[in-house]
Design a protein around this motif. Structure first.
Motif, PDB file in Angstrom:
ATOM      1  N   VAL A 216       0.981 -11.474   2.594  1.00 51.50           N
ATOM      2  CA  VAL A 216       1.201 -11.520   1.135  1.00 51.50           C
ATOM      3  C   VAL A 216       0.285 -10.517   0.438  1.00 51.50           C
ATOM      4  O   VAL A 216       0.730  -9.758  -0.427  1.00 51.50           O
ATOM      5  N   GLN A 217      -0.992 -10.491   0.838  1.00 50.47           N
ATOM      6  CA  GLN A 217      -1.932  -9.561   0.225  1.00 50.47           C
ATOM      7  C   GLN A 217      -1.577  -8.113   0.573  1.00 50.47           C
ATOM      8  O   GLN A 217      -1.654  -7.223  -0.281  1.00 50.47           O
ATOM      9  N   ILE A 218      -1.187  -7.878   1.821  1.00 51.29           N
ATOM     10  CA  ILE A 218      -0.819  -6.524   2.233  1.00 51.29           C
ATOM     11  C   ILE A 218       0.474  -6.100   1.532  1.00 51.29           C
ATOM     12  O   ILE A 218       0.619  -4.950   1.123  1.00 51.29           O
ATOM     13  N   GLY A 219       1.402  -7.037   1.355  1.00 47.50           N
ATOM     14  CA  GLY A 219       2.664  -6.740   0.693  1.00 47.50           C
ATOM     15  C   GLY A 219       2.509  -6.365  -0.763  1.00 47.50           C
ATOM     16  O   GLY A 219       3.384  -5.729  -1.344  1.00 47.50           O
ATOM     17  N   ALA A 220       1.398  -6.743  -1.384  1.00 43.45           N
ATOM     18  CA  ALA A 220       1.158  -6.409  -2.784  1.00 43.45           C
ATOM     19  C   ALA A 220       0.640  -4.974  -2.949  1.00 43.45           C
ATOM     20  O   ALA A 220       0.579  -4.471  -4.061  1.00 43.45           O
ATOM     21  N   LEU A 221       0.295  -4.330  -1.858  1.00 41.24           N
ATOM     22  CA  LEU A 221      -0.233  -2.967  -1.908  1.00 41.24           C
ATOM     23  C   LEU A 221       0.908  -1.961  -2.019  1.00 41.24           C
ATOM     24  O   LEU A 221       2.055  -2.272  -1.680  1.00 41.24           O
ATOM     25  N   PRO A 222       0.600  -0.746  -2.459  1.00 44.18           N
ATOM     26  CA  PRO A 222       1.630   0.311  -2.456  1.00 44.18           C
ATOM     27  C   PRO A 222       2.145   0.563  -1.033  1.00 44.18           C
ATOM     28  O   PRO A 222       1.435   0.341  -0.050  1.00 44.18           O
TER      29      PRO A 222
ATOM     30  N   LEU B 227       2.737   3.173   0.879  1.00 46.96           N
ATOM     31  CA  LEU B 227       1.992   4.044   1.795  1.00 46.96           C
ATOM     32  C   LEU B 227       0.708   3.392   2.287  1.00 46.96           C
ATOM     33  O   LEU B 227       0.317   3.570   3.441  1.00 46.96           O
ATOM     34  N   VAL B 228       0.053   2.630   1.423  1.00 52.34           N
ATOM     35  CA  VAL B 228      -1.154   1.908   1.835  1.00 52.34           C
ATOM     36  C   VAL B 228      -0.780   0.812   2.834  1.00 52.34           C
ATOM     37  O   VAL B 228      -1.493   0.600   3.821  1.00 52.34           O
ATOM     38  N   GLN B 229       0.343   0.138   2.593  1.00 58.50           N
ATOM     39  CA  GLN B 229       0.817  -0.869   3.547  1.00 58.50           C
ATOM     40  C   GLN B 229       1.024  -0.244   4.917  1.00 58.50           C
ATOM     41  O   GLN B 229       0.611  -0.810   5.934  1.00 58.50           O
ATOM     42  N   ALA B 230       1.669   0.899   4.939  1.00 58.13           N
ATOM     43  CA  ALA B 230       1.932   1.587   6.209  1.00 58.13           C
ATOM     44  C   ALA B 230       0.620   1.911   6.916  1.00 58.13           C
ATOM     45  O   ALA B 230       0.488   1.682   8.129  1.00 58.13           O
ATOM     46  N   LEU B 231      -0.347   2.417   6.160  1.00 56.62           N
ATOM     47  CA  LEU B 231      -1.645   2.743   6.744  1.00 56.62           C
ATOM     48  C   LEU B 231      -2.331   1.490   7.288  1.00 56.62           C
ATOM     49  O   LEU B 231      -2.876   1.494   8.404  1.00 56.62           O
ATOM     50  N   VAL B 232      -2.304   0.412   6.522  1.00 61.40           N
ATOM     51  CA  VAL B 232      -2.927  -0.845   6.955  1.00 61.40           C
ATOM     52  C   VAL B 232      -2.278  -1.349   8.241  1.00 61.40           C
ATOM     53  O   VAL B 232      -2.973  -1.708   9.201  1.00 61.40           O
ATOM     54  N   TYR B 233      -0.956  -1.344   8.296  1.00 67.12           N
ATOM     55  CA  TYR B 233      -0.268  -1.845   9.486  1.00 67.12           C
ATOM     56  C   TYR B 233      -0.483  -0.937  10.695  1.00 67.12           C
ATOM     57  O   TYR B 233      -0.585  -1.423  11.823  1.00 67.12           O
ATOM     58  N   VAL B 234      -0.597   0.373  10.478  1.00 69.56           N
ATOM     59  CA  VAL B 234      -0.892   1.278  11.592  1.00 69.56           C
ATOM     60  C   VAL B 234      -2.289   0.995  12.135  1.00 69.56           C
ATOM     61  O   VAL B 234      -2.489   0.887  13.358  1.00 69.56           O
ATOM     62  N   VAL B 235      -3.261   0.856  11.234  1.00 67.59           N
ATOM     63  CA  VAL B 235      -4.634   0.568  11.671  1.00 67.59           C
ATOM     64  C   VAL B 235      -4.699  -0.780  12.383  1.00 67.59           C
ATOM     65  O   VAL B 235      -5.290  -0.894  13.468  1.00 67.59           O
TER      66      VAL B 235
END
Length: 74
Positions: free
Chosen positions: A35-41, A43-51
């Motif tokens: 939910v918190q990650i989904g609230a991000l833009p 491209l930021v979500q993509a970066l977070v999920y890659v990391v």
């Protein structure tokens, strides 16, 4: 024991279960923050999920070493 024969150990099956448990644990942790990650833009979500998709691999090196040699450290 003849040359070239490998003695079976309990470490490999135990290690496989530990890897599966690690993956399950990581999936639950990451999903709990969805939910918190989904609230991000996006491209930021993509970066977070890659990391997060790469970070779970870090504990595997010592575990795989233990499975192969019986030692946690080199």
């Amino acid at each position: 024991m003849a040359r070239g024969q490998v003695k079976a150990t309990w470490r490999k099956p135990a290690g496989m279960f530990a890897i599966l448990a690690l993956i399950l644990f990581w999936v639950v942790v990451v999903a709990s923050f969805s939910v918190q990650i989904g609230a991000l833009p996006v491209l930021v979500q993509a970066l977070v999920y890659v990391v997060l998709g790469i970070v779970w691999i870090a504990p595997l090196k010592p575990l795989l070493r233990w499975m192969e040699t019986g030692r946690w450290r080199a």
